[in-house]
Scaffold this active site. Structure first.
Site, PDB file in Angstrom:
ATOM      1  CG  HIS A   1      -1.885   0.996   1.403  1.00 54.80           C
ATOM      2  ND1 HIS A   1      -1.606   2.271   1.834  1.00 54.80           N
ATOM      3  CD2 HIS A   1      -3.219   0.971   1.173  1.00 54.80           C
ATOM      4  CE1 HIS A   1      -2.721   2.975   1.870  1.00 54.80           C
ATOM      5  NE2 HIS A   1      -3.721   2.220   1.472  1.00 54.80           N
TER       6      HIS A   1
ATOM      7  CG  ASP B   1       0.757  -2.108   6.345  1.00 56.58           C
ATOM      8  OD1 ASP B   1      -0.137  -2.040   7.208  1.00 56.58           O
ATOM      9  OD2 ASP B   1       0.644  -1.614   5.210  1.00 56.58           O
TER      10      ASP B   1
ATOM     11  CD  GLN C   1      -6.846  -4.206   4.362  1.00 56.04           C
ATOM     12  OE1 GLN C   1      -7.795  -4.885   4.756  1.00 56.04           O
ATOM     13  NE2 GLN C   1      -7.011  -2.977   3.924  1.00 56.04           N
TER      14      GLN C   1
ATOM     15  CE  LYS D   1      -7.289  -0.140   6.528  1.00 54.43           C
ATOM     16  NZ  LYS D   1      -8.042   0.483   5.459  1.00 54.43           N
TER      17      LYS D   1
ATOM     18  CB  CYS E   1      -3.746   3.430  -1.533  1.00 54.19           C
ATOM     19  SG  CYS E   1      -4.991   4.657  -1.178  1.00 54.19           S
TER      20      CYS E   1
HETATM   21  N1  C6P Z   1      -6.245   0.624   2.978  1.00 51.58           N
HETATM   22  C1  C6P Z   1      -8.137   0.272   1.513  1.00 51.58           C
HETATM   23  O1  C6P Z   1      -9.269   0.557   1.098  1.00 51.58           O
HETATM   24  P1  C6P Z   1      -4.814   3.886   7.295  1.00 51.58           P
HETATM   25  O2  C6P Z   1      -5.373   4.719   6.200  1.00 51.58           O
HETATM   26  O3  C6P Z   1      -3.616   4.531   7.946  1.00 51.58           O
HETATM   27  O4  C6P Z   1      -5.829   3.417   8.280  1.00 51.58           O
HETATM   28  O5  C6P Z   1      -4.302   2.521   6.612  1.00 51.58           O
HETATM   29  C2  C6P Z   1      -3.409   2.567   5.534  1.00 51.58           C
HETATM   30  C3  C6P Z   1      -3.182   1.206   4.975  1.00 51.58           C
HETATM   31  C4  C6P Z   1      -1.943   0.626   5.126  1.00 51.58           C
HETATM   32  N2  C6P Z   1      -1.685  -0.613   4.685  1.00 51.58           N
HETATM   33  C5  C6P Z   1      -2.630  -1.344   4.062  1.00 51.58           C
HETATM   34  C6  C6P Z   1      -2.304  -2.728   3.620  1.00 51.58           C
HETATM   35  C7  C6P Z   1      -3.901  -0.811   3.867  1.00 51.58           C
HETATM   36  O6  C6P Z   1      -4.825  -1.543   3.247  1.00 51.58           O
HETATM   37  C8  C6P Z   1      -4.187   0.509   4.308  1.00 51.58           C
HETATM   38  C9  C6P Z   1      -5.528   1.134   4.062  1.00 51.58           C
HETATM   39  C10 C6P Z   1      -7.581   1.067   2.667  1.00 51.58           C
HETATM   40  O7  C6P Z   1      -7.474  -0.641   1.037  1.00 51.58           O
HETATM   41  C11 C6P Z   1      -7.686   2.544   2.414  1.00 51.58           C
HETATM   42  S1  C6P Z   1      -6.704   3.071   1.059  1.00 51.58           S
END
Ligand code: C6P
Length: 428
Positions: free
Chosen positions: A138, A215, A218, A241, A381
């Site tokens: 991401h 990370d 997910q 999430k 993203c």
């Molecule tokens: N992915 C998706 O719709 P934040 O925004 O900080 O809570 O998470 C960022 C992030 C980092 N790593 C991974 C693997 C992610 O999937 C995400 C967030 C969302 O896929 C929003 S773009």
């Protein structure tokens, strides 16, 4: 939250094991209708819905004991401080960290990763060093490392994927070497659903003297995650999430590393003493929590952990494997579908990225919305991954504990309807 009120909330609406009817009834938003149809929410990888227990914990704080923390001696402040720190202990337990000193609150996974890049990265990565990430990252676990590499004259290297979109361990063994300073990798892909073989990656990294940042944006919401078992050095994730509110994330770190890392942000709460010419910083974890934090949402995040614990993360995972298998079977009944990522549901999370005939993913998202089915469409993203896949974007359905086979059926019916409408529009 005072203990008496907390137990009242839990007792009023407790979940045990996987009673799905009960789970669904806990999510007020799921009774919404759109265009006269039942809402089918399949955008959980973007953000999950929130159960009434989390919503109540949030409003209860504001209605009953709203106060700043770590500062006041009055009752409200003591109660707020206690509830805030109680969430930290719940998180420590949830991810099996050794100490609460290792749990740092951030705004989300993105901020947690940026904290590591700006603090650990700036002090440990030098010219000629290598930073290893994977091809499925991401942007949040991509751009910060890319920028650090550019700033420091380090090299950003990539672990490539197998044909079916999993981390290629053979390639990982070629890329991770003595020059590697850090391996920053996703626990689960938000596009392909692929689950990373974390232990193997950690073994490769540690045997080369490198640290690992996982990370877990997910992964943590869907897989039982133990930092003790995985032996990662850093773990980043977001509560929105995993049934919690927006604006709360966590950075877990190995204590020896966190101790040596300089603070990234300066201000109130992160200090022990301040003089005109110098400052002594607070101890862990507050050294990294400058300013008034997101008190209400952190407290509500504690209710999200209670909720997931009551269900059990193994049950969460089992449910998602069943639902994803069913969705994979059903979607392949349609002509013109291409699904990206592993085909075996036990190798992936509850994420289904796909293209459907020549309908643009954005059109598909809008057409499904007409049927009250909420999915995400676009690059998610992950532009470099989209580039590797040779597409500008995909449509993506993603599942969580409250989704059912009926939801999957509604999703498939909506795809059939989308094709009918789209064909009609094209032929006119
Ligand atoms: N992915 C998706 O719709 P934040 O925004 O900080 O809570 O998470 C960022 C992030 C980092 N790593 C991974 C693997 C992610 O999937 C995400 C967030 C969302 O896929 C929003 S773009």
């Amino acid at each position: 939250m005072t203990p008496s009120v907390k137990s009242e909330l839990v007792a009023e609406k407790s979940v045990t094991m996987f009673d799905q009817a009960k789970i669904i009834s806990d999510f007020p938003i799921l009774s919404r209708e759109l265009n006269g149809k039942r809402l089918v929410y399949l955008d959980n990888a973007a953000t999950s819905q929130k159960p009434v227990q989390v919503i109540k914990a949030l409003t209860h704080y504001y209605e009953y004991y709203n106060a700043n923390i770590h500062r006041g001696l009055h009752t409200l402040s003591e109660e707020a401080t206690c509830a805030y720190e109680e969430t930290r202990e719940k998180i420590r337990d949830f991810i099996e960290a050794g100490s609460e000193r290792q749990i740092i609150f951030t705004r989300g996974a993105t901020e947690a990763i940026n904290l590591v890049v700006n603090s650990w990265g700036r002090t440990n990565v030098n010219t000629g060093d290598e930073i290893v990430i994977s091809a499925l990252e991401h942007h949040s676990n991509f751009v910060p490392w890319q920028q650090l590499a550019l700033e420091k004259g380090a090299t950003l290297r990539f672990i490539e994927l197998t044909e079916d979109g999993r981390i290629d361990l053979k390639h990982a063994a070629e890329v991770i070497g003595p020059k590697t300073k850090i391996v920053a990798i996703s626990q689960m892909s938000n596009v392909l659903g692929s689950i990373t073989p974390v232990k193997e990656i950690v073994q490769l990294a540690h045997s080369n003297g490198a640290v690992v940042l996982l990370d877990g944006a997910q992964g943590v919401p869907h897989l039982a995650t133990s930092v003790k078992d995985l032996d990662v050095d850093f773990l980043a994730f977001s509560f929105h999430k995993m049934l919690g509110p927006t604006g709360v994330g966590v950075l877990y770190g190995r204590e020896e590393l966190l101790e040596k890392m300089p603070p990234w942000m300066f201000g109130g709460d992160m200090i022990a003493s301040v003089h005109r010419d110098r400052t002594k910083f607070n101890e862990l974890p507050w050294k990294f929590e400058a300013g008034t934090p997101n008190i209400a949402d952190v407290i509500a995040a504690g209710a999200a952990i209670d909720y997931l614990n009551a269900i059990g993360m193994d049950n969460v995972r089992q449910h998602e494997i069943e639902l994803t298998s069913y969705a994979m079977k059903r979607i392949h009944e349609l002509d013109g579908v291409k699904v990206y990522g592993p085909t075996d549901a036990s190798l992936k999370g509850g994420v289904l990225s796909f293209t459907f005939n020549d309908i643009h993913p954005h059109d598909l998202g809008q057409l499904l919305n007409e049927s009250a089915v909420a999915i995400r469409a676009g690059h998610h993203c992950c532009q470099p991954l989209m580039n590797d896949l040779g597409v500008s974007g995909t449509a993506r359905a993603s599942f969580y504990i409250y989704n059912t086979k009926d939801d999957v059926d509604a999703f498939i019916n909506a795809l059939v309807e989308a094709k009918r409408i789209f064909g009609h529009v094209i032929s006119r």
